[in-house]
Design a protein around this motif. Structure first.
Motif, PDB file in Angstrom:
ATOM      1  N   ASP A 163      41.622 -62.118 -22.293  1.00 41.09           N
ATOM      2  CA  ASP A 163      42.608 -62.253 -23.020  1.00 41.09           C
ATOM      3  C   ASP A 163      43.901 -61.603 -22.991  1.00 41.09           C
ATOM      4  O   ASP A 163      44.095 -60.390 -22.495  1.00 41.09           O
ATOM      5  CB  ASP A 163      41.970 -61.898 -24.491  1.00 41.09           C
ATOM      6  N   ILE A 164      45.038 -62.479 -22.975  1.00 38.94           N
ATOM      7  CA  ILE A 164      46.313 -61.793 -22.578  1.00 38.94           C
ATOM      8  C   ILE A 164      46.733 -60.779 -23.825  1.00 38.94           C
ATOM      9  O   ILE A 164      47.455 -60.018 -23.178  1.00 38.94           O
ATOM     10  CB  ILE A 164      47.472 -63.339 -22.904  1.00 38.94           C
ATOM     11  N   HIS A 165      45.968 -60.811 -24.932  1.00 46.61           N
ATOM     12  CA  HIS A 165      46.529 -59.728 -25.770  1.00 46.61           C
ATOM     13  C   HIS A 165      45.899 -58.365 -25.311  1.00 46.61           C
ATOM     14  O   HIS A 165      46.352 -57.198 -25.890  1.00 46.61           O
ATOM     15  CB  HIS A 165      46.051 -60.177 -27.090  1.00 46.61           C
ATOM     16  N   LYS A 166      45.118 -58.340 -24.326  1.00 47.28           N
ATOM     17  CA  LYS A 166      44.284 -56.869 -23.905  1.00 47.28           C
ATOM     18  C   LYS A 166      45.488 -56.543 -22.703  1.00 47.28           C
ATOM     19  O   LYS A 166      44.976 -55.408 -22.264  1.00 47.28           O
ATOM     20  CB  LYS A 166      42.876 -57.193 -23.323  1.00 47.28           C
ATOM     21  N   SER A 167      46.170 -57.260 -22.405  1.00 48.45           N
ATOM     22  CA  SER A 167      47.247 -56.645 -21.236  1.00 48.45           C
ATOM     23  C   SER A 167      48.499 -56.297 -21.954  1.00 48.45           C
ATOM     24  O   SER A 167      49.178 -57.074 -22.524  1.00 48.45           O
ATOM     25  CB  SER A 167      47.225 -57.985 -20.335  1.00 48.45           C
ATOM     26  N   ALA A 168      48.981 -55.115 -21.532  1.00 50.02           N
ATOM     27  CA  ALA A 168      50.323 -54.734 -21.889  1.00 50.02           C
ATOM     28  C   ALA A 168      51.592 -55.544 -21.287  1.00 50.02           C
ATOM     29  O   ALA A 168      52.885 -55.306 -21.878  1.00 50.02           O
ATOM     30  CB  ALA A 168      50.553 -53.070 -21.608  1.00 50.02           C
ATOM     31  N   ASN A 169      51.407 -56.244 -20.238  1.00 48.83           N
ATOM     32  CA  ASN A 169      52.218 -56.775 -19.440  1.00 48.83           C
ATOM     33  C   ASN A 169      51.881 -58.601 -19.349  1.00 48.83           C
ATOM     34  O   ASN A 169      52.505 -59.182 -18.771  1.00 48.83           O
ATOM     35  CB  ASN A 169      52.528 -56.663 -18.138  1.00 48.83           C
ATOM     36  N   PHE A 170      51.327 -58.947 -20.480  1.00 49.17           N
ATOM     37  CA  PHE A 170      51.374 -60.373 -20.811  1.00 49.17           C
ATOM     38  C   PHE A 170      50.550 -61.264 -19.469  1.00 49.17           C
ATOM     39  O   PHE A 170      51.108 -62.073 -19.082  1.00 49.17           O
ATOM     40  CB  PHE A 170      52.367 -60.837 -21.516  1.00 49.17           C
ATOM     41  N   LYS A 171      49.481 -60.724 -19.168  1.00 53.41           N
ATOM     42  CA  LYS A 171      48.733 -61.339 -17.908  1.00 53.41           C
ATOM     43  C   LYS A 171      47.308 -61.707 -18.390  1.00 53.41           C
ATOM     44  O   LYS A 171      46.647 -61.148 -19.402  1.00 53.41           O
ATOM     45  CB  LYS A 171      48.683 -60.662 -16.766  1.00 53.41           C
TER      46      LYS A 171
ATOM     47  N   ALA B  80      42.104 -74.248 -11.091  1.00 53.51           N
ATOM     48  CA  ALA B  80      42.470 -74.270 -12.341  1.00 53.51           C
ATOM     49  C   ALA B  80      41.505 -75.078 -13.419  1.00 53.51           C
ATOM     50  O   ALA B  80      41.190 -74.510 -14.483  1.00 53.51           O
ATOM     51  CB  ALA B  80      44.002 -74.871 -12.516  1.00 53.51           C
ATOM     52  N   LYS B  81      41.004 -76.173 -12.844  1.00 54.47           N
ATOM     53  CA  LYS B  81      40.074 -77.053 -13.454  1.00 54.47           C
ATOM     54  C   LYS B  81      38.740 -76.213 -13.795  1.00 54.47           C
ATOM     55  O   LYS B  81      38.174 -76.059 -14.658  1.00 54.47           O
ATOM     56  CB  LYS B  81      39.719 -78.370 -12.607  1.00 54.47           C
ATOM     57  N   ARG B  82      38.470 -75.620 -12.603  1.00 51.31           N
ATOM     58  CA  ARG B  82      37.108 -74.827 -12.598  1.00 51.31           C
ATOM     59  C   ARG B  82      37.114 -73.558 -13.773  1.00 51.31           C
ATOM     60  O   ARG B  82      36.374 -73.266 -14.279  1.00 51.31           O
ATOM     61  CB  ARG B  82      36.779 -74.118 -11.208  1.00 51.31           C
ATOM     62  N   PHE B  83      38.441 -73.033 -13.604  1.00 51.50           N
ATOM     63  CA  PHE B  83      38.576 -71.763 -14.624  1.00 51.50           C
ATOM     64  C   PHE B  83      38.660 -72.367 -16.101  1.00 51.50           C
ATOM     65  O   PHE B  83      37.929 -71.983 -16.833  1.00 51.50           O
ATOM     66  CB  PHE B  83      39.932 -70.957 -14.269  1.00 51.50           C
ATOM     67  N   PHE B  84      39.220 -73.311 -16.360  1.00 60.19           N
ATOM     68  CA  PHE B  84      39.280 -73.695 -17.737  1.00 60.19           C
ATOM     69  C   PHE B  84      37.958 -74.554 -18.093  1.00 60.19           C
ATOM     70  O   PHE B  84      37.726 -74.621 -19.415  1.00 60.19           O
ATOM     71  CB  PHE B  84      40.376 -74.765 -17.980  1.00 60.19           C
ATOM     72  N   ALA B  85      37.203 -74.771 -17.047  1.00 58.20           N
ATOM     73  CA  ALA B  85      35.963 -75.363 -17.636  1.00 58.20           C
ATOM     74  C   ALA B  85      34.980 -74.104 -17.927  1.00 58.20           C
ATOM     75  O   ALA B  85      33.781 -74.488 -18.612  1.00 58.20           O
ATOM     76  CB  ALA B  85      35.186 -76.064 -16.249  1.00 58.20           C
ATOM     77  N   LEU B  86      35.065 -72.905 -17.526  1.00 60.57           N
ATOM     78  CA  LEU B  86      34.261 -71.855 -17.996  1.00 60.57           C
ATOM     79  C   LEU B  86      34.080 -71.796 -19.601  1.00 60.57           C
ATOM     80  O   LEU B  86      34.755 -72.289 -20.271  1.00 60.57           O
ATOM     81  CB  LEU B  86      34.984 -70.487 -17.751  1.00 60.57           C
ATOM     82  N   PRO B  87      32.937 -71.303 -19.941  1.00 58.70           N
ATOM     83  CA  PRO B  87      32.691 -70.861 -21.456  1.00 58.70           C
ATOM     84  C   PRO B  87      33.780 -70.064 -22.196  1.00 58.70           C
ATOM     85  O   PRO B  87      34.337 -69.313 -21.426  1.00 58.70           O
ATOM     86  CB  PRO B  87      31.317 -70.217 -21.600  1.00 58.70           C
ATOM     87  N   ASN B  88      34.178 -70.380 -23.130  1.00 58.31           N
ATOM     88  CA  ASN B  88      35.045 -69.612 -23.893  1.00 58.31           C
ATOM     89  C   ASN B  88      35.154 -68.191 -23.915  1.00 58.31           C
ATOM     90  O   ASN B  88      36.115 -67.463 -23.879  1.00 58.31           O
ATOM     91  CB  ASN B  88      35.246 -70.144 -25.306  1.00 58.31           C
ATOM     92  N   ASP B  89      33.672 -67.656 -23.967  1.00 57.61           N
ATOM     93  CA  ASP B  89      33.541 -66.274 -24.082  1.00 57.61           C
ATOM     94  C   ASP B  89      33.863 -65.683 -22.807  1.00 57.61           C
ATOM     95  O   ASP B  89      34.222 -64.506 -22.734  1.00 57.61           O
ATOM     96  CB  ASP B  89      32.239 -65.730 -24.624  1.00 57.61           C
ATOM     97  N   ALA B  90      33.745 -66.447 -21.676  1.00 60.24           N
ATOM     98  CA  ALA B  90      33.901 -65.752 -20.303  1.00 60.24           C
ATOM     99  C   ALA B  90      35.491 -65.839 -20.026  1.00 60.24           C
ATOM    100  O   ALA B  90      35.870 -64.707 -19.398  1.00 60.24           O
ATOM    101  CB  ALA B  90      33.334 -66.863 -19.321  1.00 60.24           C
ATOM    102  N   LYS B  91      36.374 -66.746 -20.467  1.00 58.65           N
ATOM    103  CA  LYS B  91      37.690 -66.738 -20.566  1.00 58.65           C
ATOM    104  C   LYS B  91      38.371 -65.589 -21.429  1.00 58.65           C
ATOM    105  O   LYS B  91      39.205 -65.040 -21.180  1.00 58.65           O
ATOM    106  CB  LYS B  91      38.109 -68.243 -21.021  1.00 58.65           C
ATOM    107  N   ALA B  92      37.567 -65.490 -22.777  1.00 54.94           N
ATOM    108  CA  ALA B  92      38.012 -64.353 -23.519  1.00 54.94           C
ATOM    109  C   ALA B  92      38.437 -63.204 -23.108  1.00 54.94           C
ATOM    110  O   ALA B  92      38.902 -62.289 -23.506  1.00 54.94           O
ATOM    111  CB  ALA B  92      37.266 -64.631 -24.621  1.00 54.94           C
ATOM    112  N   VAL B  93      37.386 -62.854 -22.040  1.00 57.22           N
ATOM    113  CA  VAL B  93      37.207 -61.393 -21.535  1.00 57.22           C
ATOM    114  C   VAL B  93      38.474 -61.227 -20.809  1.00 57.22           C
ATOM    115  O   VAL B  93      39.070 -59.898 -20.825  1.00 57.22           O
ATOM    116  CB  VAL B  93      36.257 -61.399 -20.331  1.00 57.22           C
TER     117      VAL B  93
END
Length: 341
Positions: A91-99, A76-89
């Motif tokens: 984004d939960i709003h792009k998922s129809a089932n909130f993932k 989890a720490k490695r994931f949240f340390a990613l750049p914001n644009d990498a995490k934004a790919v």
């Protein structure tokens, strides 16, 4: 003279707390698989007391190895340390089932607040082989994963399935606590609805804005029957008692926090408590937690349990399926951060 007092629901705690609770009980699961029915009954009675009086309890001797927990937190720490644009790919709003990924202030659990000061990553059921589950109704759909974090998916799923097994082991105890057969929930949890989150809370420093909290005050109205929460050593979780006082759910090594959600409150006609809580990280350091929200199969109807209704205390809630209820609450939680608002 005839006693005309209204008939109460059958269920009551063996030890009812008439005044507001001041602490959260700790329940030892060491003997939850005992072949002695009296031992299981005694454990269920502890759970009943906690559910009626507090709505929260800790569990110890839960069976999830510390190594599994530690490996997942490092992922989890490695994931949240990613750049914001990498995490934004993701984004939960792009998922129809909130993932997927939720950015800072991307949720607003308490409508009176300006947003929740945490980042999140959400997932649901998935086999290690990569196979998702069909026929989940309103919540059907695949998880999304980062492509540039080797071992992330494997570590997270290892913990996910361990926590799901723990949740499944609690259902017979909840059934006993509700004066139901131990196997009452078996046919309702063949495809258990288990949504897991990785959560990162930055420290809240500077001027205090009471309308920004790690997670705003809420009951777990969105997320199923009960929550199994691992929290690190940073204190943040608080539970609201009947006197309006916030009680700290302090981190206790080797334990998980279990709290009831609104699905159980609906199912039990509010005999079991779904208690208001929040997370406020004023520690000055980062905080991580991992809740798993555990529920029934998504097609199960949330009908009042027979031990929780009577002629004088009829059902309070309309009957809906678990999947419909979860999706409607998720839509409400994320509505404020949709791009089309």
């Amino acid at each position: 003279m005839t006693d005309t007092a209204p008939q109460r629901p059958i269920l009551f705690a063996n030890s009812r707390t008439e005044s507001a609770f001041e602490e959260i009980p700790i329940i030892n699961l060491e003997k939850f698989q005992s072949t002695d029915a009296n031992v299981r009954r005694a454990l269920a009675d502890e759970i009943r007391d906690a559910c009626v009086n507090v709505g929260f309890f800790y569990v110890k001797n839960h069976g999830i190895p510390q190594e599994t927990i530690s490996t997942t937190i490092e992922a989890a720490k490695r994931f949240f340390a990613l750049p914001n644009d990498a995490k934004a790919v993701l984004d939960i709003h792009k998922s129809a089932n909130f993932k997927g990924y939720t950015a800072l202030l991307g949720e607003n659990t308490n409508p009176e607040n300006r947003g929740d000061l945490h980042e999140g990553f959400d997932l649901g059921w998935e086999e290690f082989s990569g196979k998702s589950r069909a026929n989940d109704g309103a919540m059907s759909g695949d998880n999304v994963w980062p492509t540039n974090l080797p071992g992330f998916r494997e570590a997270v799923l290892e913990y996910y399935h361990a926590a799901v097994r723990l949740g499944q082991s609690l259902f017979p105890l909840f059934a006993l606590a509700l004066d139901l057969p131990e196997d009452f929930f078996d046919d309702k949890t063949t495809k258990p609805a288990a949504i897991m989150r990785l959560l990162y809370y930055p420290p809240q420093t500077g001027d205090v804005d009471d309308r920004v909290e790690g997670i705003g005050a809420h009951t777990d109205l969105i997320w199923q029957c009960f929550t199994i929460l691992w929290q690190d050593e940073v204190p943040a979780l608080q539970v609201l008692n009947n006197d309006g006082k916030w009680i700290d759910a302090v981190p206790i090594p080797g334990t998980f926090v279990v709290n009831l959600g609104d699905q159980f409150a609906r199912w039990t006609n509010d005999v079991f408590k779904s208690t208001v809580h929040r997370a406020v990280n004023r520690s000055g350091v980062e905080r991580y937690s991992m809740p798993l929200f555990f529920g029934t199969d998504y097609d199960v109807k949330l009908e009042p349990l027979p031990s929780c209704v009577s002629a004088d205390f009829p059902p309070k809630y309309e009957v809906v399926t678990a999947g419909e209820y979860v999706k409607s609450r998720l839509e409400a939680t994320y509505a404020h951060s949709r791009a089309d608002n």
